[in-house]
Write an enzyme that holds these catalytic residues in place. Structure first.
Site, short mmCIF file in Angstrom:
data_model
loop_
_atom_site.label_atom_id
_atom_site.label_comp_id
_atom_site.label_asym_id
_atom_site.label_seq_id
_atom_site.Cartn_x
_atom_site.Cartn_y
_atom_site.Cartn_z
N ARG A 198 17.71 -5.23 13.99
CA ARG A 198 16.86 -4.60 14.75
C ARG A 198 15.48 -4.49 14.15
O ARG A 198 14.49 -4.70 15.11
CB ARG A 198 17.39 -3.18 14.89
CG ARG A 198 16.34 -2.18 15.66
CD ARG A 198 17.27 -0.95 15.85
NE ARG A 198 17.35 -0.28 14.45
CZ ARG A 198 16.55 0.18 13.48
NH1 ARG A 198 15.14 0.28 14.02
NH2 ARG A 198 16.82 0.52 12.28
N CYS A 239 23.72 6.61 11.79
CA CYS A 239 24.10 5.56 10.79
C CYS A 239 25.60 5.99 10.49
O CYS A 239 26.45 5.33 10.45
CB CYS A 239 23.37 5.14 9.76
SG CYS A 239 21.66 4.37 10.29
N ALA A 242 13.08 -0.41 6.10
CA ALA A 242 13.12 -1.16 7.14
C ALA A 242 12.89 -0.05 8.49
O ALA A 242 14.07 0.65 8.55
CB ALA A 242 14.23 -2.06 7.15
#
EC number: 2.1.1.45
Length: 264
Positions: A21, A146, A263
């Site tokens: 992503r 997550c 990220a």
């Protein structure tokens, strides 16, 4: 924390190159499990320094049901900054789902309070579960969960927990996740007059980002040191009354920190 280093090496040796992503690129494996006996020490990575302030304050923030980064900023924690909007809001992320999962009739379910009641009154239940993966609200979240689903288990007066993490940033995120849930187990155990048992971590897409390779090799070159010990200085009236100063990590002697880009 040899298990953690072994996982890093496994991803390097066996990982598949994948797009993601964030557009960064990863080496990824699918499906991995680690078990940490919490009686043998607090599972905090020693091959680099971990930021304990962030780990503890983030967990306390989750437990309050908070989804705005103001509390984190008040305590010099910036780990959620990249995802917050101009008002500091993140949408219905972890804290909202843990403490106020919405029901179709307009009410809310406090999953954490429910779990505490189950542990005290029905510890053999196979339904002592908390989920952050609310498919009806994923599109409203700044970042989909997550660490998405965890279950508690009581045996011989010891409390264990297994976490399913659907996506795992091995270098930056995983040391935080392991320590955070280990801390939660200790807190839950204290509140329920149990001992801490095992923390079992199960990962789905388990990856190293392509811009973390140099840092990963540096960490793998270091020898793990003895695990520290967690001391909880008092027993508050409830799980939601713990403060940062209630926790002390004794004997933490890590190697120096290793910086790496996040990220987004």
């Amino acid at each position: 924390m040899k298990q953690y280093l072994e996982l890093m090496k496994k991803v390097l040796d066996e990982g598949t190159q994948k797009n993601d992503r964030t557009g960064t690129g990863t080496l990824s494996i699918f499906g991995h499990q680690m078990r940490f006996n919490l009686q043998e020490g607090f599972p905090l990575v020693t091959t680099k320094r971990c930021h304990l302030r962030s780990i503890i304050h983030e967990l306390l923030w989750f437990l309050q049901g908070d989804t705005n980064i103001a509390y984190l900023h008040e305590n010099n924690v910036t780990i959620w900054d990249e995802w917050a909007d101009e008002n500091g809001d993140l949408g219905p992320v972890y804290g909202k789902q843990w403490r106020a999962w919405p029901t179709p009739d307009g009410h809310h379910i406090d999953q954490i309070t429910t779990v505490l009641s189950q542990l005290k009154n029905d510890p053999d239940s196979r339904r002592i579960i908390v989920s952050a993966w609310n498919v009806g609200e994923l599109d409203k979240m700044a970042l989909a969960p997550c660490h998405a689903f965890f279950q508690f288990y009581v045996a011989d007066r010891k409390l264990s927990c297994q976490l399913y993490q659907r996506s795992c940033d091995v270098f930056l995120g995983l040391p935080f996740n392991i320590a955070s849930y280990a801390l939660l187990v200790h807190m839950m155990a204290q509140q329920c007059d149990l001992e801490a048992g095992d923390f079992i971590w199960t990962g789905g897409d388990t990856h190293l980002y392509s811009n973390h390779m140099e840092q990963t090799h540096l960490q793998l070159s270091r020898e793990p040191r003895a695990l520290p010990k967690l001391v909880i200085k008092r027993k508050p009236d409830s799980l939601f009354d713990y403060r940062f100063d209630d926790f002390e990590i004794e004997g933490y002697d890590p190697h120096p920190g290793i910086k790496a880009p996040v990220a987004i």
